[in-house]
Structures are given as structure tokens and as C-alpha cells.
Design a protein around this motif. Structure first.
Motif: not given
Length: 414
Positions: A34-51
Motif C-alpha cells: 500500500i503506497d501513496k504513489g504508483l505501483l505496477s502490476g500485471h493487471l491494473e484498475i483505476d479506482a478514479e478517486g473512489n473509496l
């Protein structure tokens, strides 16, 4: 490396952090970053600022009865939801008629439908009751065990063997409960208040807790579920649990008569259930009375919200949606401040997990990756909309995605 994580949720907002922009890295089914910033992965989904939070837990669902309201009509419903709940016992007797039609196959299909609907609404853990008595026999138990095992990779379901019509009243029900446990039922059920006398209610509790001790299973019992301040089966259950040293092994469901108890007796009862480390489930949307959930929580006693019923003889609605349940509970319990909303949200997540003895349920490194990406940036927004989460993640993989788009036609821009 881009494949450091199997899945990354980016641009997330966390309950513990006021600002968005958090990334949650998931690998091998657990949260590993859990990081304040960008982590990378095989698959990524954007929460778009949602909880993004832990997934939902439903600790109380009569799963063998879902979608059966059209089989019986609403006579039982009217009796159960009457203003004082004085006819609650009559309602149960009327509703029992559905069990004359019990067959494993149709119960299985209804139960599967309800659980999958729940999964789409973010439910990854559930405690499901199956009537287990001389009328229902083992049809519901077999159906629920079947669907439990089929969905085990995406949802953890605890099956409760539940003698709905009583144990003393329904001679032979105890034998069916025993057989259900031998088949693999996870929890011993009970409904002692349905018996005709206090002595019979105590015998009901004794019989079921003896089975719980013998099979080393937890117990979940419906107690004091009527508008009668003289009902005392919550006290009986706590006392019996203490006698058997079944500490932190018993869940009390409904306990609606508690709302009518004199204050001195209520305070003594709080002390007793605290000693037994008993937990509670309340379902305020399905009856005219509800237990004193907020008072119990303030006393340090875990209380969860449950779906209870879906389109059956006791409740005509229901989408297996814990956010909807919490939204309704906000009105019924008079809990509408922002702090109250956080409490209600806990009652369908962390508190509910505590009631079912589920450890490590949260957004923490090392915890299983059971998460929801909500439609909203706060608990307030999520409860206001009470729609399906944008994404549901179970055991580290995406199992549901929901999109809701309304397009207006012929409306000019302001």
C-alpha cells in the motif's frame, strides 16, 4: 518490474486517509503493498478517486427461503411486521408451510442466485441459515452445502443447521441437526424463544449448545424475536454459554424484545453477554422492532447488520446488498450523522467479520485481498447511492464489475 504484483488498484481513497492517490498491490491472493504513489502490476484498475475498503460480510441470511414469497403470499409477512410484532410466532407458523414443497434442487438454484447477487454487491463472506427439522428435513442443508462448496473459491459461506420450528415443539428436529453437522454444516442454529415455556426454551438451548460442544462448532441462535418484554432467551443463551465455557462462540440474532426491556434489566444483560463475549446480529429492516444495536456497540459488544431475508414470507424486498441494508438501518436506528455512517459501514464489514470470527479482514498489508471499489469517494456517498461496487475483488482477483450509466435525452446543457 511490471509484474511485481498480480493486480494493482490505483488512485484509491482509503477510509484512514483523507486524500486519494493510493495504490494497493496484490499478489498471491493477499495485499502486499500500500503506497501513496504508483505501483505496477500485471493487471491494473483505476479506482478514479473512489473509496476502496474491505469487502462486505453478511452474517445472517435465511438462504433456503429466498425468492419464495410468491409460493405463500403475504399472510405471514403481515403477521410478522405488525406494529408490536405480537403475532411473530403466528408468522413463523404460517411461513413454515413453504417447507412442504422443499426440494434440494430448486433451493440450490435460488440460493446460488442470491449468493451471486451478493457477490456482485461485494459480499465475499456469508452465514446462511437452512431450516433443519422434521418438515424441512435436510433438503435445505444439502442445497446450501452444495452451493457453499461450488462457490468456495470466490465466497466463504458458513451453513447453519437451523431448527426453525423448535426443538421441544418439533420432536426429532435435534436428530436432523445432528445429521446436518455430520454432513458438514458449519454452525449450530437455534430459536429458543419459539418454544411454549421458559423450561422448554432452556432445554432447546441446552440441546443445541451440547451439539455445538460435541462437534466443536460455533452457535448462532435467533432470540427474543417478538414484541414481548418478558422474553429472556438472550439471557438464557449467555448463561448457558458461560456454563459450557463456550466463550466467544455464540451469536445472538435479532433480540428485538431488548428494545422493550426495562433499563436496569438491560444493563445487567449487557454485563452478562460481555462475560460470555457473545456477539449480535440485527436486521432492523425486516421487523417493527430492533435490538438496541448502538447501545450494545457503545458497551463494546460487537454488532453486525445482516440481510436476513430476500423476497420470502418475512420480507418482500432485498437485493443481497449490505450497503442497502446499512442505508435502511440509518433511518430505522436514527443513525444519520457522519460518525454514525462510519459505524454502520463497520457493521457490514469489520464488525460483521468479527461476529463471524473472520480474522485479517481489512485493507492492511498481509491481509487477504477481499476488497470493494465503491461508487463514491466516502462512506457517506456510498451509503447515499447504495449501488453495486464498481469492482469486487475476492481472494486477489476481480470477480465482479458494475457500471451504471444514465443518459438524458433532449436536455440542453446549462
Amino acid at each position: 518490474m511490471r509484474d511485481r504484483y498480480d493486480l494493482v488498484v490505483t488512485n484509491a481513497r482509503l477510509r484512514s486517509e483523507p486524500e486519494p492517490g493510493w495504490s494497493i498491490g496484490i499478489k498471491d491472493g493477499s495485499i502486499q503493498g500500500i503506497d501513496k504513489g504508483l505501483l505496477s502490476g500485471h493487471l491494473e484498475i483505476d479506482a478514479e478517486g473512489n473509496l476502496v475498503t474491505e469487502s462486505f460480510v453478511d452474517p445472517h441470511l435465511h438462504l433456503c427461503k429466498v425468492y419464495t414469497i410468491t409460493m405463500l403470499g403475504d399472510a405471514a409477512l403481515r403477521a410478522y411486521t405488525g406494529g408490536s410484532m405480537g403475532a411473530a410466532m403466528t408468522a413463523i407458523e404460517l411461513a413454515s408451510a413453504v417447507k412442504d414443497h422443499y426440494e434440494e434442487d430448486w433451493i440450490y438454484h435460488n440460493a446460488r442466485r442470491a449468493l451471486l447477487e451478493g457477490l456482485g454487491h461485494g459480499v465475499t463472506h456469508a452465514q446462511a441459515f437452512a431450516d433443519t427439522d422434521t418438515r424441512a428435513r435436510l433438503e435445505g442443508v444439502r442445497a446450501l452445502l452444495r452451493v457453499r462448496d461450488e462457490l468456495k473459491d470466490v465466497m466463504a459461506v458458513q451453513v447453519v443447521a437451523f431448527p426453525q420450528d423448535g426443538v421441544v415443539r418439533d420432536a426429532g428436529a435435534s436428530d436432523y441437526v445432528r445429521e446436518a453437522l455430520e454432513l458438514g454444516a458449519d454452525v449450530v442454529g437455534g430459536i429458543p424463544w419459539i418454544e411454549f415455556t421458559d423450561a422448554d426454551a432452556a432445554a432447546h438451548i441446552d440441546a443445541m449448545l451440547d451439539l455445538a460442544a460435541e462437534f466443536q462448532r460455533p452457535a448462532a441462535m435467533l432470540v427474543d424475536d417478538a414484541g414481548d418484554p418478558g422474553l429472556r432467551t438472550t439471557e438464557m443463551l449467555a448463561s448457558a454459554a458461560l456454563e459450557r465455557e463456550l466463550i466467544d462462540r455464540v451469536v445472538a440474532c435479532h433480540a428485538r424484545a431488548m428494545n422493550l426491556y426495562p433499563e436496569p434489566y438491560f444493563r445487567r444483560l449487557v454485563g452478562l453477554v460481555t462475560r460470555a463475549r457473545m456477539t449480535f446480529v440485527t436486521d432492523p429492516h425486516t421487523g417493527a422492532l430492533c435490538t438496541r444495536a448502538l447501545d450494545l456497540l457503545n458497551a463494546g459488544i460487537p454488532v453486525a447488520l445482516g440481510q436476513d431475508d430476500i423476497a420470502d414470507a418475512y420480507y418482500p424486498y432485498g437485493r443481497h446488498n449490505p450497503l442497502e441494508v446499512a442505508f435502511i438501518a440509518s433511518h430505522v436506528l436514527g443513525a444519520s450523522s457522519f460518525d454514525d455512517m462510519e459505524t454502520l459501514y463497520d457493521m457490514v464489514t469489520r464488525q460483521a467479520a468479527r461476529v463471524l470470527r473472520i480474522s485479517n479482514h481489512g485493507v492492511e498489508v498481509g491481509y487477504p485481498a477481499n476488497l470493494v471499489v465503491l461508487d463514491g469517494g466516502s462512506v457517506w456517498e456510498a451509503l447515499t447511492r447504495h449501488g453495486a461496487p464498481r469492482y469486487v475483488i475476492s481472494r486477489g482477483r476481480i470477480v465482479a464489475e458494475s457500471k451504471s450509466i444514465t443518459q438524458l435525452h433532449g436536455i440542453g446543457d446549462e
